[in-house]
Design an enzyme around this catalytic site. Structure first.
Site, PDB file in Angstrom:
ATOM      1  N   CYS A  14     -28.130 -32.792 -16.315  1.00 37.49           N
ATOM      2  CA  CYS A  14     -29.242 -33.927 -16.303  1.00 37.49           C
ATOM      3  C   CYS A  14     -30.743 -33.487 -16.193  1.00 37.49           C
ATOM      4  CB  CYS A  14     -29.073 -34.997 -15.068  1.00 37.49           C
ATOM      5  SG  CYS A  14     -29.309 -34.597 -13.584  1.00 37.49           S
ATOM      6  N   ARG A  44      -3.647  -1.140  16.540  1.00 35.47           N
ATOM      7  CA  ARG A  44      -3.264   0.501  16.317  1.00 35.47           C
ATOM      8  C   ARG A  44      -4.372   1.120  16.221  1.00 35.47           C
ATOM      9  NH1 ARG A  44      -1.214   2.111  10.434  1.00 35.47           N
ATOM     10  NH2 ARG A  44      -3.533   2.143  10.004  1.00 35.47           N
ATOM     11  N   SER A  80       1.479   5.015  10.558  1.00 33.17           N
ATOM     12  CA  SER A  80       1.622   4.470   9.237  1.00 33.17           C
ATOM     13  C   SER A  80       2.803   4.618   8.587  1.00 33.17           C
ATOM     14  CB  SER A  80       0.150   4.767   8.411  1.00 33.17           C
ATOM     15  OG  SER A  80       0.178   3.900   7.443  1.00 33.17           O
ATOM     16  N   LYS A 112       6.343  -1.844  -1.811  1.00 36.08           N
ATOM     17  CA  LYS A 112       5.239  -3.114  -1.808  1.00 36.08           C
ATOM     18  C   LYS A 112       5.280  -3.700  -2.885  1.00 36.08           C
ATOM     19  CE  LYS A 112       1.292  -1.567   0.957  1.00 36.08           C
ATOM     20  NZ  LYS A 112       0.025  -1.527   1.090  1.00 36.08           N
ATOM     21  N   LYS A 122       7.336  -7.073   5.081  1.00 34.64           N
ATOM     22  CA  LYS A 122       6.108  -6.079   5.423  1.00 34.64           C
ATOM     23  C   LYS A 122       4.927  -7.349   5.739  1.00 34.64           C
ATOM     24  CE  LYS A 122       3.383  -2.106   4.692  1.00 34.64           C
ATOM     25  NZ  LYS A 122       1.872  -2.555   4.939  1.00 34.64           N
TER      26      LYS A 122
HETATM   27  S1  IVH Z   1       7.013  -0.270  10.940  1.00 35.98           S
HETATM   28  C1  IVH Z   1       6.237   3.995  12.336  1.00 35.98           C
HETATM   29  N1  IVH Z   1       7.535  -2.635  10.111  1.00 35.98           N
HETATM   30  O1  IVH Z   1       2.331  -1.988   7.778  1.00 35.98           O
HETATM   31  C2  IVH Z   1       6.590   2.452  11.745  1.00 35.98           C
HETATM   32  N2  IVH Z   1       5.402  -1.906   9.939  1.00 35.98           N
HETATM   33  O2  IVH Z   1       1.606   0.137   6.274  1.00 35.98           O
HETATM   34  C3  IVH Z   1       5.598   1.734  11.355  1.00 35.98           C
HETATM   35  N3  IVH Z   1       3.736  -3.520   8.894  1.00 35.98           N
HETATM   36  O3  IVH Z   1       0.791  -0.125  10.455  1.00 35.98           O
HETATM   37  C4  IVH Z   1       5.312   0.431  11.446  1.00 35.98           C
HETATM   38  N4  IVH Z   1       5.262  -5.137   8.726  1.00 35.98           N
HETATM   39  O4  IVH Z   1       1.000  -2.775  10.597  1.00 35.98           O
HETATM   40  C5  IVH Z   1       6.609  -1.539  10.149  1.00 35.98           C
HETATM   41  N5  IVH Z   1       8.199  -4.753   9.265  1.00 35.98           N
HETATM   42  C6  IVH Z   1       7.309  -3.788   9.376  1.00 35.98           C
HETATM   43  C7  IVH Z   1       5.934  -4.178   9.128  1.00 35.98           C
HETATM   44  C8  IVH Z   1       4.917  -2.931   9.272  1.00 35.98           C
HETATM   45  C9  IVH Z   1       3.968  -4.704   8.425  1.00 35.98           C
HETATM   46  C10 IVH Z   1       2.430  -2.919   8.989  1.00 35.98           C
HETATM   47  C11 IVH Z   1       2.117  -2.194  10.410  1.00 35.98           C
HETATM   48  C12 IVH Z   1       1.920  -0.755  10.090  1.00 35.98           C
HETATM   49  C13 IVH Z   1       1.592  -0.949   8.444  1.00 35.98           C
HETATM   50  C14 IVH Z   1       1.928   0.383   7.516  1.00 35.98           C
END
Ligand code: IVH
Length: 670
Positions: A412, A137, A82, A314, A116
């Site tokens: 009504c 995942r 994650s 975020k 993201k």
């Molecule tokens: S990299 C080890 N890149 O965010 C690197 N994740 O909160 C792990 N996600 O499980 C992921 N956009 O589902 C990466 N550009 C991005 C992403 C991304 C969305 C998600 C992914 C991950 C989650 C973690």
């Protein structure tokens, strides 16, 4: 009594386990992400201070999700980790930027910044360029097999492009649903269920057991954001170059990816994306910052939970927590009763929000909502705010009260009825005798796509109905200087403008007129199809139920609405008066002499140069009737790229096939 530290930690752990279960297994999160992150952060903090209280089953020790029992599992070759989160620049500096700088003893690192995506983390395994395995995942170690459901993703290649790919390549990325597709899914009720957000709808598609090989079901998309396992990685050393390589293989990669070297540049990218995030067709919840160099990534390493070389920065949440103060019951144009939640005002993305639609009575039951509850409200771009959850753990029984559903119309006072097709939808059957419905109908009647009557706004409609000056649409056209003078705020100039606008509106089109009648669920496109099919009012008014069923976009329900409408004496009276006494008229459109007129057409495959929706609208305006499915009644099929099984069926039947280029040629002739 004050809780002991141990009790507090146990409670926190149980809470996180519970929310993990709601999010990953039930696909029905109860709290927004940032609340979850707060809980996890608090637990991590306490565990750091009191390491002797850490247990083996602590949620801080696992990656996050729990995988479903009844879905085939796939072991990830390399764990799918994650990401740690930060929400502001200070934390980004303290928790990511500075530790890396110190560790490497180096100031100028390359950081790859990307979006993201808010979807489902996915692993795709390609062997000799062929997709052989796809999984979510799951819990990071074991994922759910979704290879069959990849069919629902529009842009995952089953075969990689070119021949320069490694023999084994695991691509990682996010499967997601666009906001537009969520709307289509909900509007067409494709999965017989309404979805609150694009994430849960995407997951439901990935868990569908039946395979629907229909273009309507291709509602998912994919972006690659990295690689997992790869045979022959030696030539790859940079993340951003890897993304470029993936793009060359035919995999979708977001173009919003930049290389930054300083905190200032990262913050600039973050702010820029934050500003335009609502313009994206899909949801994003922040940016991800990754060390670009693979060797340095390796040097920094990972914890069991997340890499130290990447972090999610975020956006502030677009979901907020507030308190439900009341529920009111609104009466729609067609009498449908919609519960609306009134809550303590919150600001989401700079907009003050104090109420949100709850759609129908079932929604209240589903949420198990009570007045006084602590609720989660979500606002996504321009979408109407929504109450997405109740935080049950915060419910105080002595404060909350049950919601009482009305038995009679709040306006009504007639007894409410239930829709036969959905017992949780209530409606007032008084029609235009109910002032709320009359107001709604008149507002629709005057609107731009309907009769387009300028200078009469919603406020004036309310007033005209309240003082009983207008009881139907005919009365609008009978307004005069004397009667309008009864409205205190209208001056002579405005009155004259209104009267000439009413006069001008009398020249209209058959489509607009049909639409203005406000027939339940008959939108502009259906009105246009009705216009093309019936050509004139008489044909329309004399139609049989089965006539309606032949028309594109009209199912059983709308056909019944139409049939009921044209067999209602009061409706016929109003239509007759509007056309024969008031003098509303239209010219028959000259569409008969064109190639597409009355042709029954199906479109299949991806159109590359023209927008699909625009083409459909244009074809309809030329008199074509658009269908979704091939049958022997179809006259013509328009094929784009990768036309799929429809084309196969067509070849067996005797149907004209035209491609995109020919379509453009023919359209230009008309
Ligand atoms: S990299 C080890 N890149 O965010 C690197 N994740 O909160 C792990 N996600 O499980 C992921 N956009 O589902 C990466 N550009 C991005 C992403 C991304 C969305 C998600 C992914 C991950 C989650 C973690």
């Amino acid at each position: 009594m004050k809780k002991s530290l141990k009790e507090e930690i146990t409670e926190l752990r149980n809470k996180i386990h519970y929310h993990n279960y709601k999010y990953h297994v039930l696909n029905n999160p109860e709290i927004p992400d940032y609340k979850y992150d707060e809980l996890l952060y608090k637990l991590k903090y306490l565990e750091k201070l009191f390491p002797h209280l850490i247990t083996n089953n602590s949620p801080t020790k696992s990656v996050g999700g729990i995988s479903l029992q009844n879905i085939k599992k796939i072991n990830h070759i390399i764990p799918m980790l994650s990401l740690n989160n930060v929400f502001n620049e200070k934390d980004l500096f303290l928790k990511f930027f500075n530790p890396i700088k110190n560790f490497l003893n180096k100031n100028n690192n390359n950081f790859c910044c990307e979006l993201k995506f808010d979807g489902i983390a996915t692993s795709l395994l390609y062997k000799n360029g062929q997709l052989i395995q796809a999984s979510t995942r799951g819990n990071g170690m074991i994922g759910e097999n979704i290879i069959n459901n990849i069919l629902y993703v529009d842009d995952i290649p089953h075969k990689l492009q070119g021949n320069n790919f490694p023999p084994i390549l695991e691509v990682r990325g996010e499967i997601f649903m666009t906001k537009k597709n969520l709307n289509i899914l909900n509007k067409k009720n494709i999965l017989n269920k309404q979805f609150a957000n694009t994430r849960s709808s995407a997951l439901s598609f990935l868990r569908l057991k039946n395979i629907y090989n229909d273009i309507n079901y291709k509602l998912l998309n994919f972006f690659s954001y990295g690689i997992g396992f790869i045979k022959n990685k030696n030539k790859l050393y940079s993340h951003i170059k890897t993304l470029k390589r993936l793009k060359n293989y035919g995999l979708p990669v977001s173009k919003h990816t930049v290389l930054c070297t300083s905190l200032k540049e990262i913050s600039f990218f973050y702010e820029k994306i934050k500003k335009i995030r609502n313009n994206f067709s899909y949801n994003i919840d922040g940016i991800v910052i990754k060390i670009d160099n693979f060797k340095i990534q390796k040097l920094l390493g990972s914890t069991s939970h997340a890499p130290k070389w990447a972090i999610a920065y975020k956006f502030p949440p677009q979901e907020k927590i507030t308190i439900l103060k009341n529920i009111i019951f609104q009466i729609g144009r067609t009498g449908l009763i919609t519960p609306v939640g009134k809550f303590k005002t919150i600001k989401i993305d700079g907009v003050n929000i104090s109420n949100a639609s709850l759609y129908n009575f079932n929604e209240i039951k589903k949420l198990n909502l009570k007045i006084g509850d602590v609720i989660v409200v979500q606002r996504c771009g321009d979408v109407i705010p929504k109450i997405i959850n109740v935080i049950k753990t915060e419910r105080k029984n002595n404060i909350t009260t049950n919601i009482i559903f009305p038995k009679t119309c709040p306006d009504c006072k007639s007894i409410l009825k239930k829709k036969s097709y959905n017992k949780s939808i209530f409606y007032c059957s008084s029609g235009l005798n109910c002032k709320s419905q009359l107001k709604g109908y008149l507002k629709h009647f005057i609107s731009r796509d309907a009769m387009n009557i300028n200078y009469i706004g919603n406020q004036l409609i309310n007033k005209l109905v309240d003082i009983n000056l207008v009881k139907n649409s005919i009365d609008l056209f009978n307004l005069n200087i004397n009667t309008l003078n009864k409205i205190p705020y209208l001056g002579t100039k405005s009155i004259l403008k209104i009267l000439s606008a009413l006069e001008i509106s009398k020249k209209t089109t058959f489509t607009r007129f049909l639409y203005s009648l406000g027939i339940s669920e008959v939108g502009l496109v259906t009105a246009n199809n009705l216009n093309n099919y019936f050509q004139n009012l008489n044909n329309f008014l004399n139609a049989d139920l089965k006539d309606f069923c032949f028309i594109s976009g009209i199912g059983k329900k709308i056909a019944c609405n139409l049939y009921k409408f044209i067999n209602d004496k009061n409706n016929l009276y109003i239509i007759n008066k509007l056309v024969n006494e008031i003098g509303i008229y239209w010219n028959n459109t000259n569409i008969i002499n064109n190639f597409f007129y009355k042709k029954k057409i199906v479109l299949t495959g991806k159109l590359t140069t023209i927008n699909r929706q625009k083409i459909i609208e244009k074809l309809i305006s030329l008199g074509a009737i658009i269908y979704n499915h091939i049958s022997k009644n179809i006259d013509m099929i328009i094929i784009g790229k990768n036309p799929g099984s429809k084309l196969f069926k067509v070849k067996k039947l005797n149907i004209i096939i035209i491609n995109e280029q020919k379509l453009i040629e023919l359209m230009n002739k008309n």
